[in-house]
Design a protein around this motif. Structure first.
Motif, PDB file in Angstrom:
ATOM      1  N   UNK A 237     -19.106  -5.609  50.874  1.00 28.66           N
ATOM      2  CA  UNK A 237     -19.422  -5.276  52.267  1.00 28.66           C
ATOM      3  C   UNK A 237     -18.258  -4.564  52.943  1.00 28.66           C
ATOM      4  N   UNK A 238     -17.032  -4.964  52.576  1.00 28.12           N
ATOM      5  CA  UNK A 238     -15.851  -4.378  53.217  1.00 28.12           C
ATOM      6  C   UNK A 238     -15.485  -3.018  52.639  1.00 28.12           C
ATOM      7  N   UNK A 239     -15.769  -2.796  51.340  1.00 27.05           N
ATOM      8  CA  UNK A 239     -15.329  -1.558  50.686  1.00 27.05           C
ATOM      9  C   UNK A 239     -16.408  -1.008  49.735  1.00 27.05           C
ATOM     10  N   UNK A 240     -17.529  -0.536  50.270  1.00 27.62           N
ATOM     11  CA  UNK A 240     -18.558   0.056  49.401  1.00 27.62           C
ATOM     12  C   UNK A 240     -18.171   1.487  49.009  1.00 27.62           C
ATOM     13  N   UNK A 241     -18.041   1.743  47.721  1.00 30.99           N
ATOM     14  CA  UNK A 241     -17.611   3.059  47.251  1.00 30.99           C
ATOM     15  C   UNK A 241     -18.408   3.457  46.021  1.00 30.99           C
ATOM     16  N   UNK A 242     -18.877   4.705  45.981  1.00 29.58           N
ATOM     17  CA  UNK A 242     -19.576   5.193  44.791  1.00 29.58           C
ATOM     18  C   UNK A 242     -18.568   5.660  43.742  1.00 29.58           C
ATOM     19  N   UNK A 243     -19.009   5.676  42.496  1.00 33.77           N
ATOM     20  CA  UNK A 243     -18.178   6.196  41.420  1.00 33.77           C
ATOM     21  C   UNK A 243     -18.178   7.728  41.475  1.00 33.77           C
ATOM     22  N   UNK A 244     -17.083   8.380  41.092  1.00 32.26           N
ATOM     23  CA  UNK A 244     -17.029   9.847  41.132  1.00 32.26           C
ATOM     24  C   UNK A 244     -18.156  10.478  40.330  1.00 32.26           C
ATOM     25  N   UNK A 245     -18.860  11.396  40.965  1.00 31.92           N
ATOM     26  CA  UNK A 245     -19.933  12.129  40.300  1.00 31.92           C
ATOM     27  C   UNK A 245     -21.272  11.427  40.276  1.00 31.92           C
ATOM     28  N   UNK A 246     -21.303  10.133  40.611  1.00 40.13           N
ATOM     29  CA  UNK A 246     -22.565   9.392  40.523  1.00 40.13           C
ATOM     30  C   UNK A 246     -23.626   9.899  41.505  1.00 40.13           C
ATOM     31  N   UNK A 247     -23.313  10.076  42.786  1.00 43.56           N
ATOM     32  CA  UNK A 247     -24.359  10.551  43.704  1.00 43.56           C
ATOM     33  C   UNK A 247     -24.926  11.913  43.298  1.00 43.56           C
ATOM     34  N   UNK A 248     -24.054  12.807  42.843  1.00 41.62           N
ATOM     35  CA  UNK A 248     -24.512  14.143  42.443  1.00 41.62           C
ATOM     36  C   UNK A 248     -25.425  14.063  41.217  1.00 41.62           C
TER      37      UNK A 248
END
Length: 239
Positions: free
Chosen positions: A90-101
């Protein structure tokens, strides 16, 4: 080298792991495990993090209880682990590099699913925060009839829900546990992260250090239909 099994192929469905593949949450699991173990007066042994990586959180709780010599505390440690993990996500939601693309590209040529060992509400919350949930037709997690990874159940279920045979689906995974599950289910596998020595290396068809690598993004982009139309549901539309 078996990378050609993916590079020369267009999957009929793509199934992603969540922790460490779509979302940068593995560090939160490590931090949560270490915190809970220290609260119980135990310093994690070298190699503990790798041993626990990818396990269902209940199996991890049992492993933690065994490591402190108190197997009867498995349920208590599991609850504490999940609580600490949720706080950190909840405090630090971060996607992995390249995952959203990669997700946005893949959604234009195949139905997508997530197969995870995490609780459903945690997975869906992560995907919502990352604005990725709408691209996935299905989210599959262990339940009373579906065993967790490394069993193949979540991947078999994801392929079935996407309407394809497992051999026509691609798994994207970062852990040995998850790769075992996907390979056992009969999916082709992209392994993500540092290439390991040992069984996981042989189980994955193609290893990449990151999903942002041009080869990965180019492979997915080359499979988008000329009109950019999705393959099925509204959840697979372009952004």
């Amino acid at each position: 080298m078996t990378a050609h099994r993916i590079l020369s192929w267009t999957p009929a469905a793509v199934v992603f792991d969540c922790d460490g593949t779509l979302m940068d949450t593995e560090r939160h699991w490590v931090d949560a495990r270490d915190t809970v173990l220290r609260e119980y007066g135990h310093v994690p042994a070298p190699g503990f993090s790798e041993q626990a990586r990818g396990l269902h959180y209940t199996a991890c709780g049992r492993l933690m209880a065994e490591s402190v010599g108190r197997p009867e505390l498995a349920e208590e440690l599991t609850a504490a682990l999940l609580d600490r993990f949720r706080q950190r996500v909840a405090a630090h939601p971060t996607t992995m590099p390249g995952a959203p693309e990669l997700v946005r590209s893949a959604a234009q040529f195949a139905p997508l699913a997530v197969a995870s060992n995490c609780p459903l509400e945690v997975v869906e919350s992560c995907l919502d925060v990352a604005e990725l949930r709408r691209y996935f037709d299905h989210v599959v997690v262990p339940d009373a009839t579906t065993r967790p990874k490394p069993y193949p159940d979540v991947y078999l279920t994801a392929a079935r829900l996407c309407g394809v045979e497992p051999a026509r689906a691609l798994a994207v995974e970062d852990s040995h546990c998850g790769i075992q599950a996907a390979a056992a289910a009969g999916l082709r596998v992209i392994g993500v992260g540092p290439r390991p020595a040992g069984p996981a290396d042989a189980l994955a068809d193609w290893w990449v250090r990151s999903l942002e690598e041009p080869a990965v993004q180019g492979w997915a982009g080359a499979r988008i239909p000329a009109q950019g139309s999705g393959p099925g549901s509204a959840g697979n539309g372009t952004p």
